[in-house]
Design a protein around this motif. Sequence first.
Motif, PDB file in Angstrom:
ATOM      1  N   GLN A 117       0.853  -1.193   0.000  1.00 13.22           N
ATOM      2  CA  GLN A 117       0.000   0.000   0.000  1.00 13.22           C
ATOM      3  C   GLN A 117       0.893   1.248   0.000  1.00 13.22           C
ATOM      4  O   GLN A 117       2.039   1.191   0.460  1.00 13.22           O
ATOM      5  CB  GLN A 117      -0.883   0.009   1.262  1.00 13.22           C
ATOM      6  CG  GLN A 117      -1.818  -1.172   1.338  1.00 13.22           C
ATOM      7  CD  GLN A 117      -2.794  -1.191   0.173  1.00 13.22           C
ATOM      8  OE1 GLN A 117      -3.381  -0.160  -0.152  1.00 13.22           O
ATOM      9  NE2 GLN A 117      -2.939  -2.351  -0.459  1.00 13.22           N
ATOM     10  N   VAL A 139       6.452   3.605   6.102  1.00 12.23           N
ATOM     11  CA  VAL A 139       5.801   2.377   6.572  1.00 12.23           C
ATOM     12  C   VAL A 139       4.846   1.883   5.501  1.00 12.23           C
ATOM     13  O   VAL A 139       3.951   2.627   5.084  1.00 12.23           O
ATOM     14  CB  VAL A 139       5.048   2.626   7.897  1.00 12.23           C
ATOM     15  CG1 VAL A 139       4.347   1.347   8.356  1.00 12.23           C
ATOM     16  CG2 VAL A 139       6.006   3.114   8.962  1.00 12.23           C
ATOM     17  N   SER A 140       5.043   0.671   5.080  1.00 12.31           N
ATOM     18  CA  SER A 140       4.182   0.095   4.045  1.00 12.31           C
ATOM     19  C   SER A 140       3.614  -1.224   4.534  1.00 12.31           C
ATOM     20  O   SER A 140       4.227  -1.931   5.337  1.00 12.31           O
ATOM     21  CB  SER A 140       4.974  -0.153   2.757  1.00 12.31           C
ATOM     22  OG  SER A 140       5.538   1.061   2.286  1.00 12.31           O
ATOM     23  N   THR A 141       2.446  -1.516   4.011  1.00  9.53           N
ATOM     24  CA  THR A 141       1.804  -2.796   4.355  1.00  9.53           C
ATOM     25  C   THR A 141       2.081  -3.799   3.237  1.00  9.53           C
ATOM     26  O   THR A 141       1.799  -3.534   2.070  1.00  9.53           O
ATOM     27  CB  THR A 141       0.288  -2.611   4.520  1.00  9.53           C
ATOM     28  OG1 THR A 141       0.056  -1.624   5.522  1.00  9.53           O
ATOM     29  CG2 THR A 141      -0.371  -3.918   4.909  1.00  9.53           C
ATOM     30  N   GLY A 145       4.150  -8.656   6.093  1.00  7.88           N
ATOM     31  CA  GLY A 145       4.082  -7.837   7.303  1.00  7.88           C
ATOM     32  C   GLY A 145       4.211  -6.369   6.932  1.00  7.88           C
ATOM     33  O   GLY A 145       3.945  -5.992   5.788  1.00  7.88           O
ATOM     34  N   PHE A 146       4.686  -5.647   7.869  1.00  9.49           N
ATOM     35  CA  PHE A 146       4.851  -4.198   7.636  1.00  9.49           C
ATOM     36  C   PHE A 146       6.333  -3.917   7.425  1.00  9.49           C
ATOM     37  O   PHE A 146       7.163  -4.369   8.220  1.00  9.49           O
ATOM     38  CB  PHE A 146       4.324  -3.407   8.832  1.00  9.49           C
ATOM     39  CG  PHE A 146       2.862  -3.613   9.091  1.00  9.49           C
ATOM     40  CD1 PHE A 146       2.427  -4.623   9.956  1.00  9.49           C
ATOM     41  CD2 PHE A 146       1.909  -2.826   8.451  1.00  9.49           C
ATOM     42  CE1 PHE A 146       1.070  -4.808  10.193  1.00  9.49           C
ATOM     43  CE2 PHE A 146       0.563  -3.015   8.687  1.00  9.49           C
ATOM     44  CZ  PHE A 146       0.127  -4.008   9.545  1.00  9.49           C
ATOM     45  N   SER A 193       8.166  -5.604  10.460  1.00 13.51           N
ATOM     46  CA  SER A 193       7.401  -5.677  11.712  1.00 13.51           C
ATOM     47  C   SER A 193       6.219  -6.602  11.545  1.00 13.51           C
ATOM     48  O   SER A 193       5.534  -6.563  10.526  1.00 13.51           O
ATOM     49  CB  SER A 193       6.888  -4.292  12.133  1.00 13.51           C
ATOM     50  OG  SER A 193       5.980  -4.423  13.215  1.00 13.51           O
ATOM     51  N   VAL A 195       3.835  -6.457  13.664  1.00 14.14           N
ATOM     52  CA  VAL A 195       2.683  -5.755  14.263  1.00 14.14           C
ATOM     53  C   VAL A 195       2.497  -4.436  13.532  1.00 14.14           C
ATOM     54  O   VAL A 195       3.418  -3.941  12.877  1.00 14.14           O
ATOM     55  CB  VAL A 195       2.902  -5.485  15.769  1.00 14.14           C
ATOM     56  CG1 VAL A 195       3.031  -6.802  16.526  1.00 14.14           C
ATOM     57  CG2 VAL A 195       4.139  -4.609  15.998  1.00 14.14           C
ATOM     58  N   ASP A 196       1.315  -3.899  13.640  1.00 16.42           N
ATOM     59  CA  ASP A 196       1.019  -2.659  12.925  1.00 16.42           C
ATOM     60  C   ASP A 196       1.639  -1.463  13.650  1.00 16.42           C
ATOM     61  O   ASP A 196       1.298  -1.199  14.822  1.00 16.42           O
ATOM     62  CB  ASP A 196      -0.495  -2.463  12.831  1.00 16.42           C
ATOM     63  CG  ASP A 196      -0.873  -1.341  11.879  1.00 16.42           C
ATOM     64  OD1 ASP A 196      -2.071  -1.239  11.528  1.00 16.42           O
ATOM     65  OD2 ASP A 196       0.027  -0.565  11.461  1.00 16.42           O
ATOM     66  N   PRO A 197       2.539  -0.755  12.972  1.00 14.92           N
ATOM     67  CA  PRO A 197       3.190   0.376  13.642  1.00 14.92           C
ATOM     68  C   PRO A 197       2.201   1.425  14.130  1.00 14.92           C
ATOM     69  O   PRO A 197       2.514   2.181  15.070  1.00 14.92           O
ATOM     70  CB  PRO A 197       4.089   0.931  12.531  1.00 14.92           C
ATOM     71  CG  PRO A 197       4.357  -0.229  11.654  1.00 14.92           C
ATOM     72  CD  PRO A 197       3.095  -1.021  11.644  1.00 14.92           C
ATOM     73  N   LYS A 198       1.015   1.472  13.478  1.00 11.62           N
ATOM     74  CA  LYS A 198       0.036   2.487  13.910  1.00 11.62           C
ATOM     75  C   LYS A 198      -0.446   2.227  15.334  1.00 11.62           C
ATOM     76  O   LYS A 198      -1.008   3.109  15.979  1.00 11.62           O
ATOM     77  CB  LYS A 198      -1.159   2.495  12.957  1.00 11.62           C
ATOM     78  CG  LYS A 198      -0.828   3.064  11.584  1.00 11.62           C
ATOM     79  CD  LYS A 198      -2.066   3.015  10.696  1.00 11.62           C
ATOM     80  CE  LYS A 198      -1.750   3.586   9.314  1.00 11.62           C
ATOM     81  NZ  LYS A 198      -2.909   3.452   8.401  1.00 11.62           N
ATOM     82  N   ASP A 199      -0.277   1.006  15.750  1.00 14.41           N
ATOM     83  CA  ASP A 199      -0.705   0.652  17.109  1.00 14.41           C
ATOM     84  C   ASP A 199       0.341   1.064  18.144  1.00 14.41           C
ATOM     85  O   ASP A 199       0.158   0.794  19.341  1.00 14.41           O
ATOM     86  CB  ASP A 199      -0.974  -0.848  17.218  1.00 14.41           C
ATOM     87  CG  ASP A 199      -2.149  -1.286  16.376  1.00 14.41           C
ATOM     88  OD1 ASP A 199      -2.127  -2.458  15.911  1.00 14.41           O
ATOM     89  OD2 ASP A 199      -3.065  -0.470  16.143  1.00 14.41           O
TER      90      ASP A 199
END
Lengths: 228, 234
Positions: A117, A139-141, A145-146, A193, A195-199
Motif C-alpha cells: 500500500q 511504513v508500508s503494508t 508484514g509491515f 514488523s 505488528v502494525d506500527p500504527k498501534d
Amino acid sequence: MNTDLRDDDAFVDRLTAYLDKKASHAEDVVDAGVAEFAGVASELQAPATWNGPPSSLRQAILSRVRDQAKAAAPSKAKRRRSRWGRLAWAIPVAAVSAAIFTVVIVAVDRAMLPGPQPGETYVATGTQLAPGATATVVVSTNPPGFSLRVQASGLPAAAPGSYYSAWLHGPRGVVPLGSFHQHQQGGSVTLWSGVDPKDYTNLVITLQAEGEPPNPSAVVVMTANLNR
Amino acid sequence: MDGRDGSHPIHSSRFATKVTHVAAIPTQRNQLSVATLTAFRKGDVNAFGEVYDRYARPVWAVAVSVTHADQLAQEAMQETFIRAWQAASSYDPERDIGPWLLTIARYTALDVMRRELRPTRGGHEAEEDALVESPGIDQAWTSWAVQEALGSLNAEEREIIRLSFFDDLTQVQISERLGLPLGTVKSRSHRAHRRLAELLAHLRDDPVSDTREPGRPPSSYPHRGTGQRRKESR
C-alpha cells in the motif's frame, strides 16, 4: 519294429525299385504303380538340380548384404547424431521458452499479488547523542508484514562492537524491528514488523553493544512520533 | 540334440519313441555349426556367406521349381537371402535353419511370381494382385529335399545318378562312359538309388502346410527339416 518303420522301409523299397527301373529305362516303370515318385524323378532330371545357381549370384548377394551392413552402422550413428542434433537445437529453445514462461508467470503472479500500500512517511530526528541525524521512515503494508524503510542521514556508522537497533514503543510494549550498522552512508535499510506500527506511538533507534541482552539500551539516538 | 551332429532333432512324440535303437542313418550333408548360426543371427557377413554356401543349391532348386524361369529364379534367390539376412535376428540358432530358409524361399519365389504377373494398367487405376497358382509345399519341399539328399551322397553315387537321370544315359552307356563293367554300374546304381531313397524317406509324410509370411521363422519346425529322418532300425 513298429508300423511307421515298416512303412518307411516299404517306401524306401518302392522308391529304390522305381529309381532302378527308371535308370534301366524299363518300359513298365509307369505301370508299376509308382507314379507317386514322379516328382522325385522330375527333380533328378531338372537342369536346376544339377547346375545350381549362377556363380555370379553369390558375389551379387554378398555385396548387397555388405552394403546393407555398412549402411546400417552409419545410419545408427546418424540416428544417434540426429537425435542429439535435434536435442541441441531443442535445448536452447526449451530454455528460452522456459525463461519466457517463468517471466510471464512471475509477472502475472506479481501483478496479482496485493502490492504494498502507499506507505506513510514519518520523520525521525536525532537525539542529543546524534543531533545532526535525521531519517525518513516509510511504513508500508505488505503480505509478509509491515515494512519500514529507513533512509537516514547524519547518523554516524556504528562503532565496532556496536550496532543500531530499531524498536516500536507503545501501550502494548516494545517490539524489535531489526538492526543495522550504517557503515555505508546514503543507503536505506528496510526493517520488518509483525505488528502494525500504527498501534505504537514511537519508533526508537538505539545504539546497542554486542554481547548485551537483546533489550533496548538506554542509548537512544533517534526517535519518530508515529501518532501524528 | 540339435541335429547338427549328423542326427536329427526329434520334434514329435511319434519319433521320440524311436530313438533307442538307431541304425543305418545315411550320412547327412554337413550342417552349420551353432557358432556360425549364432554369428549369422547377429548379422555377421562371413557367417552369412557360410549359410549361403551351404544352402544356395536347395534355395535355388525351390526358386526354379516355383518360378520356372531362370531370371525370376535369380531374383527370388537374391530376395530370399536378403530377406533371410534382414530377418536373421528372428532366427533361433538352436534350431535347424533349413526349414526356416525353405519357408522364406518359397514365399519369396511366390512374391516374385506375383510381381511378374501383376498387370500394368497405367493411370491411377488400382492394380490387383495376379492370381498365382501356388505350387504346393509338396513341390517346393520335394525340390529342397532332393537337393539336400543329393548333397548327402558321395561323389560317386551322385555322378551315377546324374548320368542316369539328367544325361539320360542307359547303364550300358554309363558303363562305357566310366569304363566300368556293366555289373558294377548296375550294383553301384542300385546302392546309390537305395541310399537316395533312404534320404528321401521323409517324403512319405504329409507335407506341412505353412502359411506364415516370408521371413517369419516357423514357431516350430517339422521333423524333416534337414531332409533326414531318424531311423531306428532297418
